[in-house]
Scaffold this active site. Sequence first.
Site, PDB file in Angstrom:
ATOM      1  N   HIS A  42     -17.878  11.720 -10.450  1.00  0.00           N
ATOM      2  CA  HIS A  42     -19.076  11.138 -11.049  1.00  0.00           C
ATOM      3  C   HIS A  42     -19.052  11.300 -12.552  1.00  0.00           C
ATOM      4  O   HIS A  42     -18.396  12.188 -13.093  1.00  0.00           O
ATOM      5  CB  HIS A  42     -20.365  11.688 -10.426  1.00  0.00           C
ATOM      6  CG  HIS A  42     -20.583  13.148 -10.598  1.00  0.00           C
ATOM      7  ND1 HIS A  42     -21.231  13.678 -11.695  1.00  0.00           N
ATOM      8  CD2 HIS A  42     -20.255  14.196  -9.819  1.00  0.00           C
ATOM      9  CE1 HIS A  42     -21.296  14.998 -11.571  1.00  0.00           C
ATOM     10  NE2 HIS A  42     -20.713  15.340 -10.443  1.00  0.00           N
ATOM     11  N   ASP A  89     -21.968  11.231 -14.617  1.00  0.00           N
ATOM     12  CA  ASP A  89     -23.144  11.825 -15.248  1.00  0.00           C
ATOM     13  C   ASP A  89     -23.050  13.344 -15.240  1.00  0.00           C
ATOM     14  O   ASP A  89     -22.271  13.933 -14.491  1.00  0.00           O
ATOM     15  CB  ASP A  89     -24.441  11.338 -14.597  1.00  0.00           C
ATOM     16  CG  ASP A  89     -24.577  11.716 -13.128  1.00  0.00           C
ATOM     17  OD1 ASP A  89     -23.545  11.796 -12.423  1.00  0.00           O
ATOM     18  OD2 ASP A  89     -25.716  11.925 -12.668  1.00  0.00           O
ATOM     19  N   ASP A 138     -17.530  19.449 -14.147  1.00  0.00           N
ATOM     20  CA  ASP A 138     -18.431  18.743 -13.234  1.00  0.00           C
ATOM     21  C   ASP A 138     -18.931  17.474 -13.906  1.00  0.00           C
ATOM     22  O   ASP A 138     -19.961  17.481 -14.542  1.00  0.00           O
ATOM     23  CB  ASP A 138     -19.586  19.664 -12.835  1.00  0.00           C
ATOM     24  CG  ASP A 138     -20.517  19.043 -11.808  1.00  0.00           C
ATOM     25  OD1 ASP A 138     -20.144  18.039 -11.176  1.00  0.00           O
ATOM     26  OD2 ASP A 138     -21.627  19.560 -11.639  1.00  0.00           O
ATOM     27  N   GLU A 153     -25.037  10.888  -9.752  1.00  0.00           N
ATOM     28  CA  GLU A 153     -24.863  11.935  -8.742  1.00  0.00           C
ATOM     29  C   GLU A 153     -25.786  13.120  -8.997  1.00  0.00           C
ATOM     30  O   GLU A 153     -26.309  13.722  -8.064  1.00  0.00           O
ATOM     31  CB  GLU A 153     -23.399  12.392  -8.721  1.00  0.00           C
ATOM     32  CG  GLU A 153     -23.066  13.382  -7.612  1.00  0.00           C
ATOM     33  CD  GLU A 153     -23.324  14.841  -7.964  1.00  0.00           C
ATOM     34  OE1 GLU A 153     -23.357  15.683  -7.057  1.00  0.00           O
ATOM     35  OE2 GLU A 153     -23.509  15.146  -9.167  1.00  0.00           O
ATOM     36  N   GLU A 154     -25.997  13.450 -10.253  1.00  0.00           N
ATOM     37  CA  GLU A 154     -26.810  14.627 -10.584  1.00  0.00           C
ATOM     38  C   GLU A 154     -28.284  14.434 -10.247  1.00  0.00           C
ATOM     39  O   GLU A 154     -29.042  15.397 -10.211  1.00  0.00           O
ATOM     40  CB  GLU A 154     -26.657  14.986 -12.063  1.00  0.00           C
ATOM     41  CG  GLU A 154     -25.242  15.391 -12.477  1.00  0.00           C
ATOM     42  CD  GLU A 154     -24.763  16.705 -11.892  1.00  0.00           C
ATOM     43  OE1 GLU A 154     -25.511  17.344 -11.121  1.00  0.00           O
ATOM     44  OE2 GLU A 154     -23.632  17.104 -12.195  1.00  0.00           O
TER      45      GLU A 154
END
Length: 200
Positions: free
Chosen positions: A122, A124, A157, A191-192
């Site tokens: 992802h 974001d 991440d 995603e976050e």
Amino acid sequence: MKRAAALVLAVVLALVLVLVVRAATVRSRQPVVAPLASSELGAIDADAIAAKLATIVKRKTVSASLDSPAPGSELDALRDDLVAAFPKVEAVLGRELIGEHSLLYTWKGTDESQKPILLCAHMDVVPVEAGTESAWTHPAFDGVVEGGFVWGRGTLDDKGSLVAILSAVDALLAEGFQPSRTVYLAFGHDEEISGRRGAG
């Protein structure tokens, strides 16, 4: 009534006991994969890959909440960075926009009878916690490459995974590799904050 309650309690306790025993005794079944020898890795330019990651770390694709998703302009700029960094991927794999900013690439396999695989990452990131800015070794969105590391928000991440996947596919394309099964590359933009528009 007491007998029924005692029976329910006994069943619940038995279930809890089974769960505790299973959690304590079942071990992870991770595959053991031998690392490739350096001669098998081909020409990997770690500095170039680090520079690509540093470029996209500079994009402030911060998803703070459902009401404050990552800015579209930053996501669009990140997409442009990826196109510039991985032109082979862009030229060979078909790209679709999903939910306005998520990216889906399709690398067609030669054998349609095989089930496809999906590689995900992802784009974001979460916000930097207010008041912690001075605790960062380097500013969160400077994308500094130093001491063998790329420093910044999203390196772990999950922009690192994004660049690793694209770098691997790019290298395989350069070698003329064609997968037997179709490979999907799915890169979400939210995603976050639940992934509803991207992964959803």
